[in-house]
Design a protein around this motif. Structure first.
Motif, PDB file in Angstrom:
ATOM      1  N   VAL A   2     -14.143  -1.462  11.413  1.00 12.33           N
ATOM      2  CA  VAL A   2     -13.156  -0.967  10.677  1.00 12.33           C
ATOM      3  C   VAL A   2     -12.193  -1.919   9.805  1.00 12.33           C
ATOM      4  CG1 VAL A   2     -11.663   0.564  11.115  1.00 12.33           C
ATOM      5  CG2 VAL A   2     -13.030   1.247  12.545  1.00 12.33           C
ATOM      6  N   GLN A   3     -11.500  -1.276   8.324  1.00  8.51           N
ATOM      7  CA  GLN A   3     -10.668  -1.483   8.248  1.00  8.51           C
ATOM      8  C   GLN A   3      -9.879  -0.881   7.571  1.00  8.51           C
ATOM      9  OE1 GLN A   3     -14.314  -1.818   6.406  1.00  8.51           O
ATOM     10  NE2 GLN A   3     -14.213  -3.523   7.695  1.00  8.51           N
ATOM     11  N   LEU A   4      -9.271  -2.283   8.250  1.00  4.04           N
ATOM     12  CA  LEU A   4      -7.158  -1.490   7.982  1.00  4.04           C
ATOM     13  C   LEU A   4      -6.601  -1.128   7.334  1.00  4.04           C
ATOM     14  CD1 LEU A   4      -6.549  -0.411  11.657  1.00  4.04           C
ATOM     15  CD2 LEU A   4      -8.312   1.124  10.240  1.00  4.04           C
ATOM     16  N   VAL A   5      -5.706  -0.851   6.014  1.00  2.00           N
ATOM     17  CA  VAL A   5      -4.968  -0.729   4.842  1.00  2.00           C
ATOM     18  C   VAL A   5      -4.088  -0.703   4.874  1.00  2.00           C
ATOM     19  CG1 VAL A   5      -4.637  -1.743   2.861  1.00  2.00           C
ATOM     20  CG2 VAL A   5      -6.665  -1.957   3.679  1.00  2.00           C
ATOM     21  N   GLU A   6      -2.726  -1.454   4.865  1.00  2.00           N
ATOM     22  CA  GLU A   6      -1.310  -0.416   5.300  1.00  2.00           C
ATOM     23  C   GLU A   6      -0.973  -0.484   3.754  1.00  2.00           C
ATOM     24  OE1 GLU A   6      -1.499  -2.521   9.209  1.00  2.00           O
ATOM     25  OE2 GLU A   6      -1.912  -2.554   7.027  1.00  2.00           O
ATOM     26  N   SER A   7       0.426   0.376   3.612  1.00  2.00           N
ATOM     27  CA  SER A   7       0.498   0.439   2.050  1.00  2.00           C
ATOM     28  C   SER A   7       2.310   1.401   2.146  1.00  2.00           C
ATOM     29  CB  SER A   7       0.289   1.030   1.124  1.00  2.00           C
ATOM     30  OG  SER A   7      -0.125   2.465   1.345  1.00  2.00           O
ATOM     31  N   GLY A   8       3.540   1.205   1.533  1.00  2.00           N
ATOM     32  CA  GLY A   8       4.067   2.050   1.456  1.00  2.00           C
ATOM     33  C   GLY A   8       5.352   1.648   2.223  1.00  2.00           C
ATOM     34  N   GLY A   9       5.155   0.537   2.420  1.00  2.00           N
ATOM     35  CA  GLY A   9       7.150  -0.280   2.578  1.00  2.00           C
ATOM     36  C   GLY A   9       7.107  -0.859   1.740  1.00  2.00           C
ATOM     37  N   ASP A  10       9.064  -0.818   1.623  1.00  2.00           N
ATOM     38  CA  ASP A  10       9.274  -0.953   0.523  1.00  2.00           C
ATOM     39  C   ASP A  10      10.719  -1.516   1.423  1.00  2.00           C
ATOM     40  OD1 ASP A  10      10.113   1.154  -2.190  1.00  2.00           O
ATOM     41  OD2 ASP A  10      10.540  -1.162  -1.693  1.00  2.00           O
ATOM     42  N   LEU A  11      12.368  -1.848   0.600  1.00  2.00           N
ATOM     43  CA  LEU A  11      13.585  -2.039   0.996  1.00  2.00           C
ATOM     44  C   LEU A  11      14.397  -0.844   0.276  1.00  2.00           C
ATOM     45  CD1 LEU A  11      15.656  -3.713   1.609  1.00  2.00           C
ATOM     46  CD2 LEU A  11      15.903  -4.624  -0.827  1.00  2.00           C
ATOM     47  N   VAL A  12      15.058  -0.236   1.656  1.00  2.00           N
ATOM     48  CA  VAL A  12      15.354   0.477   1.502  1.00  2.00           C
ATOM     49  C   VAL A  12      17.076   0.383   2.499  1.00  2.00           C
ATOM     50  CG1 VAL A  12      13.546   1.899   3.680  1.00  2.00           C
ATOM     51  CG2 VAL A  12      15.147   2.644   2.238  1.00  2.00           C
ATOM     52  N   GLN A  13      17.988   1.946   2.074  1.00  2.00           N
ATOM     53  CA  GLN A  13      18.916   1.136   2.852  1.00  2.00           C
ATOM     54  C   GLN A  13      19.187   2.437   3.861  1.00  2.00           C
ATOM     55  OE1 GLN A  13      22.206   2.946  -0.272  1.00  2.00           O
ATOM     56  NE2 GLN A  13      22.379   0.753  -1.396  1.00  2.00           N
ATOM     57  N   ALA A  14      20.595   2.218   5.163  1.00  2.00           N
ATOM     58  CA  ALA A  14      20.356   2.698   5.722  1.00  2.00           C
ATOM     59  C   ALA A  14      20.088   3.957   5.665  1.00  2.00           C
ATOM     60  CB  ALA A  14      21.433   2.256   6.715  1.00  2.00           C
ATOM     61  N   GLY A  15      19.968   5.236   6.264  1.00  2.60           N
ATOM     62  CA  GLY A  15      19.653   6.832   6.111  1.00  2.60           C
ATOM     63  C   GLY A  15      18.801   6.443   5.108  1.00  2.60           C
ATOM     64  N   GLY A  16      17.829   6.358   4.545  1.00  3.07           N
ATOM     65  CA  GLY A  16      17.452   6.756   3.823  1.00  3.07           C
ATOM     66  C   GLY A  16      15.591   6.917   4.968  1.00  3.07           C
ATOM     67  N   SER A  17      14.755   7.295   3.578  1.00  2.00           N
ATOM     68  CA  SER A  17      13.148   7.753   4.286  1.00  2.00           C
ATOM     69  C   SER A  17      12.203   7.078   3.687  1.00  2.00           C
ATOM     70  CB  SER A  17      13.569   9.305   4.252  1.00  2.00           C
ATOM     71  OG  SER A  17      14.221   9.949   4.702  1.00  2.00           O
ATOM     72  N   LEU A  18      10.587   6.085   4.253  1.00  2.02           N
ATOM     73  CA  LEU A  18       9.866   5.779   4.204  1.00  2.02           C
ATOM     74  C   LEU A  18       8.678   6.763   5.106  1.00  2.02           C
ATOM     75  CD1 LEU A  18      10.272   1.910   3.445  1.00  2.02           C
ATOM     76  CD2 LEU A  18      10.075   3.506   1.838  1.00  2.02           C
ATOM     77  N   ARG A  19       7.673   6.921   3.889  1.00  2.00           N
ATOM     78  CA  ARG A  19       6.728   7.258   4.363  1.00  2.00           C
ATOM     79  C   ARG A  19       5.205   6.295   4.078  1.00  2.00           C
ATOM     80  NH1 ARG A  19       1.699  11.605   3.279  1.00  2.00           N
ATOM     81  NH2 ARG A  19       1.506  10.598   1.051  1.00  2.00           N
ATOM     82  N   LEU A  20       4.505   5.414   5.351  1.00  2.00           N
ATOM     83  CA  LEU A  20       4.026   4.847   5.439  1.00  2.00           C
ATOM     84  C   LEU A  20       2.303   4.996   5.330  1.00  2.00           C
ATOM     85  CD1 LEU A  20       5.345   2.186   7.552  1.00  2.00           C
ATOM     86  CD2 LEU A  20       5.801   1.913   5.437  1.00  2.00           C
ATOM     87  N   SER A  21       1.163   4.747   4.724  1.00  2.00           N
ATOM     88  CA  SER A  21       0.321   5.042   4.901  1.00  2.00           C
ATOM     89  C   SER A  21      -0.782   4.338   5.396  1.00  2.00           C
ATOM     90  CB  SER A  21      -0.106   5.694   3.491  1.00  2.00           C
ATOM     91  OG  SER A  21       0.336   6.555   3.205  1.00  2.00           O
TER      92      SER A  21
END
Length: 127
Positions: A2-21
């Motif tokens: 199985v190969q796994l590839v993550e994405s969605g990381g970023d720089l964000v301010q406290a209180g913000g949101s992100l969605r990783l895949s």
């Protein structure tokens, strides 16, 4: 294999949101329990969340409970981590992991329970 590839990381301010895949290939995705782990600079890798094969059962680290949500789309071979109310302490490299399971409701929070790992994606939360 199985190969796994993550994405969605970023720089964000406290209180913000992100969605990783995390996109999986090379295996039967619906047969795997999926987990998210993270490693902050100078610290050991720690468990964040996990989801069972069919998505019915989820578990979370206490530090993210109520803020993070793990989900999966077996038709797209992808697991997600929705992160809300982010804090500077959430800064880390986030990695997804997979483990084949026989029982549909099984979930695991130990690193050595997982067979396959992605390379990780960086999440940085500024104060």
């Amino acid at each position: 294999q199985v190969q796994l590839v993550e994405s969605g990381g970023d720089l964000v301010q406290a209180g913000g949101s992100l969605r990783l895949s995390c996109a999986a290939s090379g295996g039967t995705f619906s047969g795997y329990c999926m987990g998210w782990f993270r490693q902050a600079p100078g610290k050991e890798r720690e468990f964040v969340a996990a989801i069972s094969r069919g998505g019915v059962t989820t578990i979370y680290a206490d530090s993210v409970k109520g803020r993070f949500t793990i989900s999966r789309d077996n038709a797209k071979n992808t697991v997600y981590l929705q992160m809300n109310s982010l804090k500077p302490d959430d800064t880390a490299v986030y990695s997804c992991a997979a483990r084949s399971t026989v029982y549909g409701g099984s979930v695991y929070n130990l690193q050595n329970s997982y067979h396959y790992w992605g390379q990780g994606t960086q999440v940085t939360v500024s104060s």
